[in-house]
Design a protein around this motif. Sequence first.
Motif, PDB file in Angstrom:
ATOM      1  N   GLY A 147       0.821  -1.203   0.000  1.00 34.63           N
ATOM      2  CA  GLY A 147       0.000   0.000   0.000  1.00 34.63           C
ATOM      3  C   GLY A 147       0.856   1.255   0.000  1.00 34.63           C
ATOM      4  N   PRO A 148       0.238   2.417  -0.271  1.00 31.74           N
ATOM      5  CA  PRO A 148       0.997   3.665  -0.351  1.00 31.74           C
ATOM      6  C   PRO A 148       1.691   4.043   0.955  1.00 31.74           C
ATOM      7  N   THR A 149       1.055   3.764   2.088  1.00 31.79           N
ATOM      8  CA  THR A 149       1.668   4.102   3.378  1.00 31.79           C
ATOM      9  C   THR A 149       2.886   3.234   3.629  1.00 31.79           C
ATOM     10  N   ALA A 150       2.756   1.934   3.371  1.00 32.34           N
ATOM     11  CA  ALA A 150       3.893   1.025   3.555  1.00 32.34           C
ATOM     12  C   ALA A 150       5.006   1.359   2.577  1.00 32.34           C
ATOM     13  N   ALA A 151       4.663   1.707   1.354  1.00 32.39           N
ATOM     14  CA  ALA A 151       5.674   2.065   0.357  1.00 32.39           C
ATOM     15  C   ALA A 151       6.418   3.330   0.772  1.00 32.39           C
ATOM     16  N   SER A 152       5.689   4.288   1.318  1.00 37.21           N
ATOM     17  CA  SER A 152       6.318   5.520   1.788  1.00 37.21           C
ATOM     18  C   SER A 152       7.268   5.230   2.951  1.00 37.21           C
ATOM     19  N   ASP A 153       6.816   4.386   3.889  1.00 39.06           N
ATOM     20  CA  ASP A 153       7.683   4.002   5.012  1.00 39.06           C
ATOM     21  C   ASP A 153       8.917   3.261   4.525  1.00 39.06           C
ATOM     22  N   GLY A 157       7.481 -14.051  -9.118  1.00 36.68           N
ATOM     23  CA  GLY A 157       8.350 -14.518  -8.052  1.00 36.68           C
ATOM     24  C   GLY A 157       9.447 -13.557  -7.671  1.00 36.68           C
ATOM     25  N   GLY A 158       9.732 -12.582  -8.502  1.00 37.33           N
ATOM     26  CA  GLY A 158      10.670 -11.546  -8.133  1.00 37.33           C
ATOM     27  C   GLY A 158      12.130 -11.809  -8.430  1.00 37.33           C
ATOM     28  N   VAL A 159      12.485 -12.980  -8.942  1.00 34.13           N
ATOM     29  CA  VAL A 159      13.895 -13.245  -9.219  1.00 34.13           C
ATOM     30  C   VAL A 159      14.401 -12.326 -10.330  1.00 34.13           C
ATOM     31  N   ALA A 160      13.618 -12.155 -11.383  1.00 39.60           N
ATOM     32  CA  ALA A 160      14.025 -11.266 -12.478  1.00 39.60           C
ATOM     33  C   ALA A 160      14.112  -9.820 -11.986  1.00 39.60           C
ATOM     34  N   GLU A 161      13.230  -9.442 -11.071  1.00 42.29           N
ATOM     35  CA  GLU A 161      13.249  -8.088 -10.526  1.00 42.29           C
ATOM     36  C   GLU A 161      14.486  -7.851  -9.665  1.00 42.29           C
ATOM     37  N   GLU A 189       9.087  -2.728 -12.080  1.00 33.14           N
ATOM     38  CA  GLU A 189       8.604  -1.923 -10.964  1.00 33.14           C
ATOM     39  C   GLU A 189       9.690  -1.765  -9.909  1.00 33.14           C
ATOM     40  N   MET A 190       9.651  -0.632  -9.237  1.00 30.68           N
ATOM     41  CA  MET A 190      10.523  -0.427  -8.082  1.00 30.68           C
ATOM     42  C   MET A 190       9.779  -0.990  -6.879  1.00 30.68           C
ATOM     43  N   ASN A 191      10.273  -2.088  -6.359  1.00 34.00           N
ATOM     44  CA  ASN A 191       9.623  -2.728  -5.225  1.00 34.00           C
ATOM     45  C   ASN A 191      10.679  -3.206  -4.231  1.00 34.00           C
ATOM     46  N   VAL A 192      10.262  -3.984  -3.260  1.00 32.17           N
ATOM     47  CA  VAL A 192      11.167  -4.454  -2.215  1.00 32.17           C
ATOM     48  C   VAL A 192      12.300  -5.279  -2.819  1.00 32.17           C
ATOM     49  N   THR A 193      12.010  -6.075  -3.826  1.00 32.99           N
ATOM     50  CA  THR A 193      13.034  -6.895  -4.470  1.00 32.99           C
ATOM     51  C   THR A 193      14.076  -6.025  -5.154  1.00 32.99           C
TER      52      THR A 193
END
Length: 191
Positions: free
Chosen positions: A3-9, A150-154, A73-77
């Motif tokens: 979510g946006p709040t978690a992404a901001s944190d 699965g996020g490996v490529a990311e 995408e810019m994500n945790v991975t």
Amino acid sequence: RIGPTAASDLRDSTIWALIVSWLIIIIYIAIRFSSWKFGLAAVVALVFDAVVAIGFVAFCGWIVPKSLGISFEMNVTTVAAILTVIGYAVNDTVVVFDRIRENLVLMKKETFPEIVNTSVNQTMSRTILTGASVLGTCIILYVMTMTSAGGVAEFALPMFIGVLAGTFGSIFVACAVALKLMGGKKPDIAK
């Protein structure tokens, strides 16, 4: 999904973690090499590596059509990959700086730019071979997983670009910045 709040944190925590880690790297290298200028040079190279990797992922996300099914995408991975690149690159930079430190003692008659050049040449094969090994692994990971979930490529794509930038940064950016900051003069550890 985040979510946006978690992404901001997450973004804020990541930025603070990077700033604190870079300050600790400057302090560590300053103590190890008796000059804060080597630490600052290493951090400049690390910032270069991170910006290149993030910029490439963002650029790919902008130009590659979503219909291909490839995620940029810019994500945790992606953040994990960038932090891994920073760890890889700081190790690579410290190897080059260690050789410079060793050669400062061994090569008393040469100028500081000559010592840096010799040190870079002595460590270049190690730097390139290490980078090539990691790059090969990243290519295989990315090709095998780029259209699957699965996020490996990311992780693999920013890691690939970051290792390319890190290899370049260790050889050309960190040493050039250290030379510039030192004004071409030998640091105190040479005396």
